[in-house]
Motif scaffolding. Structure first.
Motif, mmCIF file in Angstrom:
data_model
loop_
_atom_site.group_PDB
_atom_site.id
_atom_site.type_symbol
_atom_site.label_atom_id
_atom_site.label_comp_id
_atom_site.label_asym_id
_atom_site.label_seq_id
_atom_site.Cartn_x
_atom_site.Cartn_y
_atom_site.Cartn_z
ATOM 1 N N GLU A 1 0.873 -1.190 0.000
ATOM 2 C CA GLU A 1 0.000 0.000 0.000
ATOM 3 C C GLU A 1 0.903 1.232 0.000
ATOM 4 N N ARG A 2 1.231 1.725 -1.176
ATOM 5 C CA ARG A 2 2.242 2.770 -1.316
ATOM 6 C C ARG A 2 1.821 4.074 -0.653
ATOM 7 N N HIS A 3 0.548 4.470 -0.723
ATOM 8 C CA HIS A 3 0.100 5.748 -0.156
ATOM 9 C C HIS A 3 0.241 5.752 1.371
ATOM 10 N N VAL A 4 -0.152 4.671 2.000
ATOM 11 C CA VAL A 4 -0.029 4.568 3.466
ATOM 12 C C VAL A 4 1.450 4.542 3.846
ATOM 13 N N ALA A 5 2.275 3.878 3.053
ATOM 14 C CA ALA A 5 3.706 3.819 3.330
ATOM 15 C C ALA A 5 4.351 5.197 3.230
ATOM 16 N N VAL A 6 3.922 6.018 2.259
ATOM 17 C CA VAL A 6 4.474 7.361 2.105
ATOM 18 C C VAL A 6 4.086 8.238 3.295
ATOM 19 N N VAL A 7 2.836 8.126 3.737
ATOM 20 C CA VAL A 7 2.391 8.892 4.907
ATOM 21 C C VAL A 7 3.173 8.458 6.145
ATOM 22 N N ALA A 8 3.349 7.146 6.310
ATOM 23 C CA ALA A 8 4.111 6.643 7.462
ATOM 24 C C ALA A 8 5.567 7.088 7.379
ATOM 25 N N LEU A 9 6.138 7.121 6.191
ATOM 26 C CA LEU A 9 7.517 7.567 6.034
ATOM 27 C C LEU A 9 7.646 9.061 6.330
ATOM 28 N N ALA A 10 6.687 9.844 5.873
ATOM 29 C CA ALA A 10 6.698 11.281 6.175
ATOM 30 C C ALA A 10 6.587 11.508 7.681
ATOM 31 N N LEU A 11 5.729 10.740 8.326
ATOM 32 C CA LEU A 11 5.598 10.830 9.781
ATOM 33 C C LEU A 11 6.915 10.444 10.463
ATOM 34 N N GLY A 12 7.561 9.424 9.957
ATOM 35 C CA GLY A 12 8.839 8.995 10.510
ATOM 36 C C GLY A 12 9.943 10.017 10.310
ATOM 37 N N VAL A 13 9.858 10.816 9.244
ATOM 38 C CA VAL A 13 10.870 11.837 8.987
ATOM 39 C C VAL A 13 10.611 13.089 9.820
ATOM 40 N N LEU A 14 9.359 13.489 9.959
ATOM 41 C CA LEU A 14 9.027 14.727 10.668
ATOM 42 C C LEU A 14 8.957 14.572 12.188
ATOM 43 N N LEU A 15 8.693 13.379 12.664
ATOM 44 C CA LEU A 15 8.478 13.199 14.096
ATOM 45 C C LEU A 15 9.716 13.463 14.961
ATOM 46 N N PRO A 16 10.950 13.186 14.522
ATOM 47 C CA PRO A 16 12.089 13.533 15.390
ATOM 48 C C PRO A 16 12.178 15.026 15.698
ATOM 49 N N TYR A 17 11.912 15.868 14.701
ATOM 50 C CA TYR A 17 11.926 17.310 14.937
ATOM 51 C C TYR A 17 10.858 17.694 15.953
ATOM 52 N N VAL A 18 9.664 17.187 15.773
ATOM 53 C CA VAL A 18 8.563 17.496 16.679
ATOM 54 C C VAL A 18 8.872 16.973 18.081
ATOM 55 N N ILE B 1 9.115 19.319 21.402
ATOM 56 C CA ILE B 1 8.251 19.061 22.554
ATOM 57 C C ILE B 1 9.083 18.782 23.796
ATOM 58 N N ALA B 2 10.155 17.993 23.656
ATOM 59 C CA ALA B 2 10.977 17.652 24.813
ATOM 60 C C ALA B 2 11.715 18.867 25.362
ATOM 61 N N ASN B 3 12.083 19.787 24.498
ATOM 62 C CA ASN B 3 12.813 20.972 24.943
ATOM 63 C C ASN B 3 11.908 22.168 25.188
ATOM 64 N N ALA B 4 10.626 21.937 25.283
ATOM 65 C CA ALA B 4 9.677 23.036 25.449
ATOM 66 C C ALA B 4 9.884 23.775 26.763
ATOM 67 N N GLY B 5 10.551 23.176 27.717
ATOM 68 C CA GLY B 5 10.822 23.860 28.975
ATOM 69 C C GLY B 5 9.768 23.565 30.015
ATOM 70 N N ARG B 6 9.941 24.204 31.116
ATOM 71 C CA ARG B 6 9.051 23.969 32.246
ATOM 72 C C ARG B 6 7.734 24.696 32.033
ATOM 73 N N GLU B 7 6.725 24.200 32.724
ATOM 74 C CA GLU B 7 5.403 24.806 32.610
ATOM 75 C C GLU B 7 5.388 26.127 33.354
ATOM 76 N N ASN B 8 4.478 26.981 32.983
ATOM 77 C CA ASN B 8 4.305 28.228 33.710
ATOM 78 C C ASN B 8 3.601 27.939 35.016
ATOM 79 N N ALA B 9 4.041 28.611 36.037
ATOM 80 C CA ALA B 9 3.415 28.415 37.337
ATOM 81 C C ALA B 9 2.043 29.074 37.312
ATOM 82 N N PRO B 10 0.982 28.301 37.506
ATOM 83 C CA PRO B 10 -0.355 28.876 37.416
ATOM 84 C C PRO B 10 -0.709 29.692 38.641
ATOM 85 N N SER B 11 -1.207 30.849 38.423
ATOM 86 C CA SER B 11 -1.760 31.738 39.440
ATOM 87 C C SER B 11 -0.869 31.891 40.666
ATOM 88 N N LEU B 12 0.393 32.166 40.434
ATOM 89 C CA LEU B 12 1.261 32.472 41.569
ATOM 90 C C LEU B 12 0.935 33.861 42.074
#
Length: 125
Positions: free
Chosen positions: A52-69, A73-84
């Protein structure tokens, strides 16, 4: 150092941020989950490439873009302290001074040597 896992729920009673170790653990967990999804996507792309070439291309695109995302996400930093609470405490309002009482014209001061003066009593004699 192992933490004791008890069945009791702990309630946060402060607006303080969560601890640094808990924050790092949460970011590592999100990164591992993202990279696991990426691995599954790449394997799926390789498996479905001739089927299924179309599903494979979508999965490959996801596999290429997901490391950046995942890194973003991992380096997004700490959460803001709510209502300090604000660290700035305004000074209490002091009442303004009232106006001076209305007074008539000032009385003239007696000259030295006149009765009622506060000068030297012997000089008046």
């Amino acid at each position: 150092m192992a933490r004791k896992q008890s069945g009791t729920e702990v309630f946060r009673i402060t607006g303080a941020r969560q601890g640094l170790a808990d924050d790092v653990r949460g970011r590592q967990r999100r990164y591992i989950i993202s990279m696991s999804v990426r691995t599954v996507s790449v394997v799926l792309a390789a498996t479905l490439w001739n089927v299924e070439r179309h599903v494979a291309v979508v999965a490959l695109a996801l596999g290429v873009l997901l490391p950046y995302v995942a890194v973003v996400i991992a380096n997004a930093g700490r959460e803001n302290a709510p209502s300090l609470p604000s660290t700035f405490v305004p000074a209490p309002m002091r009442p303004a001074l009232g106006t001076a009482p209305a007074a008539g014209p000032p009385e003239p001061e007696p000259e030295a040597g006149q009765p009622g003066s506060t000068g030297n009593a012997r000089a008046n004699e």
